[in-house]
Design a protein around this motif. Sequence first.
Motif, PDB file in Angstrom:
ATOM      1  N   PHE A 194       5.492  10.942   3.620  1.00  0.00           N
ATOM      2  CA  PHE A 194       5.008   9.982   2.635  1.00  0.00           C
ATOM      3  C   PHE A 194       6.032   9.756   1.523  1.00  0.00           C
ATOM      4  O   PHE A 194       5.952   8.761   0.804  1.00  0.00           O
ATOM      5  N   ARG A 195       6.999  10.670   1.405  1.00  0.00           N
ATOM      6  CA  ARG A 195       8.047  10.537   0.384  1.00  0.00           C
ATOM      7  C   ARG A 195       9.412  10.319   1.026  1.00  0.00           C
ATOM      8  O   ARG A 195      10.447  10.690   0.455  1.00  0.00           O
ATOM      9  N   TYR A 196       9.424   9.717   2.206  1.00  0.00           N
ATOM     10  CA  TYR A 196      10.673   9.527   2.943  1.00  0.00           C
ATOM     11  C   TYR A 196      11.731   8.803   2.112  1.00  0.00           C
ATOM     12  O   TYR A 196      12.937   9.063   2.241  1.00  0.00           O
ATOM     13  N   ALA A 197      11.317   7.886   1.262  1.00  0.00           N
ATOM     14  CA  ALA A 197      12.278   7.057   0.518  1.00  0.00           C
ATOM     15  C   ALA A 197      13.165   7.884  -0.391  1.00  0.00           C
ATOM     16  O   ALA A 197      14.310   7.500  -0.680  1.00  0.00           O
ATOM     17  N   THR A 198      12.666   9.017  -0.855  1.00  0.00           N
ATOM     18  CA  THR A 198      13.465   9.873  -1.739  1.00  0.00           C
ATOM     19  C   THR A 198      13.971  11.128  -1.046  1.00  0.00           C
ATOM     20  O   THR A 198      14.917  11.759  -1.520  1.00  0.00           O
ATOM     21  N   LEU A 200       0.838  -1.196   0.000  1.00  0.00           N
ATOM     22  CA  LEU A 200       0.000   0.000   0.000  1.00  0.00           C
ATOM     23  C   LEU A 200       0.872   1.245   0.000  1.00  0.00           C
ATOM     24  O   LEU A 200       2.020   1.223   0.439  1.00  0.00           O
ATOM     25  N   SER A 201       0.314   2.348  -0.437  1.00  0.00           N
ATOM     26  CA  SER A 201       1.017   3.618  -0.320  1.00  0.00           C
ATOM     27  C   SER A 201       0.987   4.061   1.137  1.00  0.00           C
ATOM     28  O   SER A 201       0.153   3.599   1.934  1.00  0.00           O
ATOM     29  N   ALA A 202       1.883   4.971   1.490  1.00  0.00           N
ATOM     30  CA  ALA A 202       1.885   5.505   2.853  1.00  0.00           C
ATOM     31  C   ALA A 202       0.550   6.171   3.168  1.00  0.00           C
ATOM     32  O   ALA A 202       0.049   6.080   4.296  1.00  0.00           O
ATOM     33  N   GLU A 203      -0.029   6.823   2.171  1.00  0.00           N
ATOM     34  CA  GLU A 203      -1.333   7.468   2.367  1.00  0.00           C
ATOM     35  C   GLU A 203      -2.402   6.436   2.731  1.00  0.00           C
ATOM     36  O   GLU A 203      -3.250   6.687   3.594  1.00  0.00           O
ATOM     37  N   GLN A 204      -2.374   5.284   2.086  1.00  0.00           N
ATOM     38  CA  GLN A 204      -3.364   4.238   2.372  1.00  0.00           C
ATOM     39  C   GLN A 204      -3.153   3.636   3.758  1.00  0.00           C
ATOM     40  O   GLN A 204      -4.112   3.331   4.475  1.00  0.00           O
ATOM     41  N   GLN A 205      -1.889   3.455   4.147  1.00  0.00           N
ATOM     42  CA  GLN A 205      -1.590   2.943   5.482  1.00  0.00           C
ATOM     43  C   GLN A 205      -2.077   3.929   6.546  1.00  0.00           C
ATOM     44  O   GLN A 205      -2.678   3.527   7.565  1.00  0.00           O
ATOM     45  N   TYR A 206      -1.861   5.194   6.298  1.00  0.00           N
ATOM     46  CA  TYR A 206      -2.302   6.261   7.201  1.00  0.00           C
ATOM     47  C   TYR A 206      -3.832   6.241   7.316  1.00  0.00           C
ATOM     48  O   TYR A 206      -4.386   6.396   8.407  1.00  0.00           O
ATOM     49  N   LYS A 207      -4.497   6.026   6.198  1.00  0.00           N
ATOM     50  CA  LYS A 207      -5.968   6.017   6.187  1.00  0.00           C
ATOM     51  C   LYS A 207      -6.522   4.875   7.034  1.00  0.00           C
ATOM     52  O   LYS A 207      -7.559   5.027   7.708  1.00  0.00           O
ATOM     53  N   ILE A 208      -5.859   3.725   7.026  1.00  0.00           N
ATOM     54  CA  ILE A 208      -6.311   2.615   7.868  1.00  0.00           C
ATOM     55  C   ILE A 208      -6.246   3.013   9.342  1.00  0.00           C
ATOM     56  O   ILE A 208      -7.158   2.750  10.127  1.00  0.00           O
ATOM     57  N   HIS A 215       9.130  -2.837   8.551  1.00  0.00           N
ATOM     58  CA  HIS A 215       9.393  -2.389   9.915  1.00  0.00           C
ATOM     59  C   HIS A 215       9.176  -0.892  10.084  1.00  0.00           C
ATOM     60  O   HIS A 215       8.908  -0.428  11.200  1.00  0.00           O
ATOM     61  N   PHE A 216       9.283  -0.144   9.012  1.00  0.00           N
ATOM     62  CA  PHE A 216       9.092   1.306   9.102  1.00  0.00           C
ATOM     63  C   PHE A 216       7.635   1.706   8.945  1.00  0.00           C
ATOM     64  O   PHE A 216       7.124   2.589   9.651  1.00  0.00           O
ATOM     65  N   ILE A 217       6.933   1.078   8.018  1.00  0.00           N
ATOM     66  CA  ILE A 217       5.590   1.544   7.659  1.00  0.00           C
ATOM     67  C   ILE A 217       4.560   1.482   8.782  1.00  0.00           C
ATOM     68  O   ILE A 217       3.578   2.242   8.745  1.00  0.00           O
ATOM     69  N   PRO A 218       4.718   0.658   9.838  1.00  0.00           N
ATOM     70  CA  PRO A 218       3.717   0.718  10.904  1.00  0.00           C
ATOM     71  C   PRO A 218       3.541   2.115  11.496  1.00  0.00           C
ATOM     72  O   PRO A 218       2.481   2.432  12.036  1.00  0.00           O
ATOM     73  N   ILE A 219       4.561   2.950  11.368  1.00  0.00           N
ATOM     74  CA  ILE A 219       4.458   4.301  11.930  1.00  0.00           C
ATOM     75  C   ILE A 219       3.306   5.079  11.314  1.00  0.00           C
ATOM     76  O   ILE A 219       2.660   5.908  11.965  1.00  0.00           O
ATOM     77  N   PHE A 220       2.971   4.798  10.055  1.00  0.00           N
ATOM     78  CA  PHE A 220       1.880   5.514   9.396  1.00  0.00           C
ATOM     79  C   PHE A 220       0.519   5.090   9.937  1.00  0.00           C
ATOM     80  O   PHE A 220      -0.412   5.898  10.029  1.00  0.00           O
ATOM     81  N   TYR A 221       0.388   3.823  10.308  1.00  0.00           N
ATOM     82  CA  TYR A 221      -0.865   3.363  10.905  1.00  0.00           C
ATOM     83  C   TYR A 221      -1.096   4.070  12.246  1.00  0.00           C
ATOM     84  O   TYR A 221      -2.212   4.502  12.549  1.00  0.00           O
ATOM     85  N   ALA A 222      -0.034   4.169  13.049  1.00  0.00           N
ATOM     86  CA  ALA A 222      -0.163   4.829  14.352  1.00  0.00           C
ATOM     87  C   ALA A 222      -0.454   6.318  14.191  1.00  0.00           C
ATOM     88  O   ALA A 222      -1.283   6.884  14.911  1.00  0.00           O
ATOM     89  N   MET A 223       0.220   6.960  13.254  1.00  0.00           N
ATOM     90  CA  MET A 223      -0.023   8.390  13.024  1.00  0.00           C
ATOM     91  C   MET A 223      -1.462   8.637  12.595  1.00  0.00           C
ATOM     92  O   MET A 223      -2.116   9.575  13.060  1.00  0.00           O
ATOM     93  N   GLY A 224      -1.945   7.815  11.687  1.00  0.00           N
ATOM     94  CA  GLY A 224      -3.298   7.995  11.197  1.00  0.00           C
ATOM     95  C   GLY A 224      -4.330   7.945  12.311  1.00  0.00           C
ATOM     96  O   GLY A 224      -5.316   8.690  12.297  1.00  0.00           O
ATOM     97  N   ALA A 225      -4.084   7.104  13.305  1.00  0.00           N
ATOM     98  CA  ALA A 225      -5.022   6.979  14.420  1.00  0.00           C
ATOM     99  C   ALA A 225      -5.076   8.236  15.274  1.00  0.00           C
ATOM    100  O   ALA A 225      -6.011   8.420  16.051  1.00  0.00           O
TER     101      ALA A 225
END
Length: 258
Positions: A201-205, A135-143, A221-231
Amino acid sequence: MIPALFIAHGAPLLAIEDNDYTRFLSGLGQALPRPSAVILFSAHWVTGVQQVSGVTEYDTIYDFGGFPDELYQIRYPAKGDRQIVHRIAALLMKDGIPFEVDTTRGLDHGAWIILRLLYPDADVPVISMSVNPRLSAEQQYKIGQSLAWLRANDALIIASGGTVHNLRAVQWQENQVSDWALQFDEWLETQLKEWNLNALFRYATLAPHASLAVPPYGNEHFIPIFYAMGAADDVRKATLLHRSYRYGNLSHSVWQFG
């Protein structure tokens, strides 16, 4: 309202160690308001469709090898909560997020190591959830956003992973922190405190040494941070509670959101 957390689960040895980080996590569990349940996204449960655990009582998964026998004797018999699973399902459906309920999988070490330090008596209901690196970071954040209602109703949302987690780059006998790991984490700290989603959302670049800190083969291991932020999107406040390193560059970062 209970904050959402991103917690680095580190190496499996944390489960049997007594050090500054394990003591910090134990103290954190005592300092936080008592949650009605824990909703935990684990970097070690990677799926193509969002999974929500519907397990009644969890087995303990030993998803690692070559460690002392003591580790394999640990049990963390946390229980689930069907009512909360139904609520999660309703929240995800409302936002059009595909998901499945899993009724068999136990807790992996990304989950039980953290939970055992926070709540050693296994007396808080747990709902384990998967992450999806595709998923994109935006989609992970939305969850994460979809689950904000739970946080507002005394559930603790935890994302378990690591801001710097590259096992091919760790230096097992090294105590000095790698410069590149520090530079990545310092960039991340700035963006998180500013809640700069465009940059995050563009951390990779955009982030220095992103390919080392978050290698393409290990970004789960990094992307879980977006789920927590979204909450915690309703508050948009990030606080660094702890940061240390093991083996040169394996980060032990704990972020509070909300």
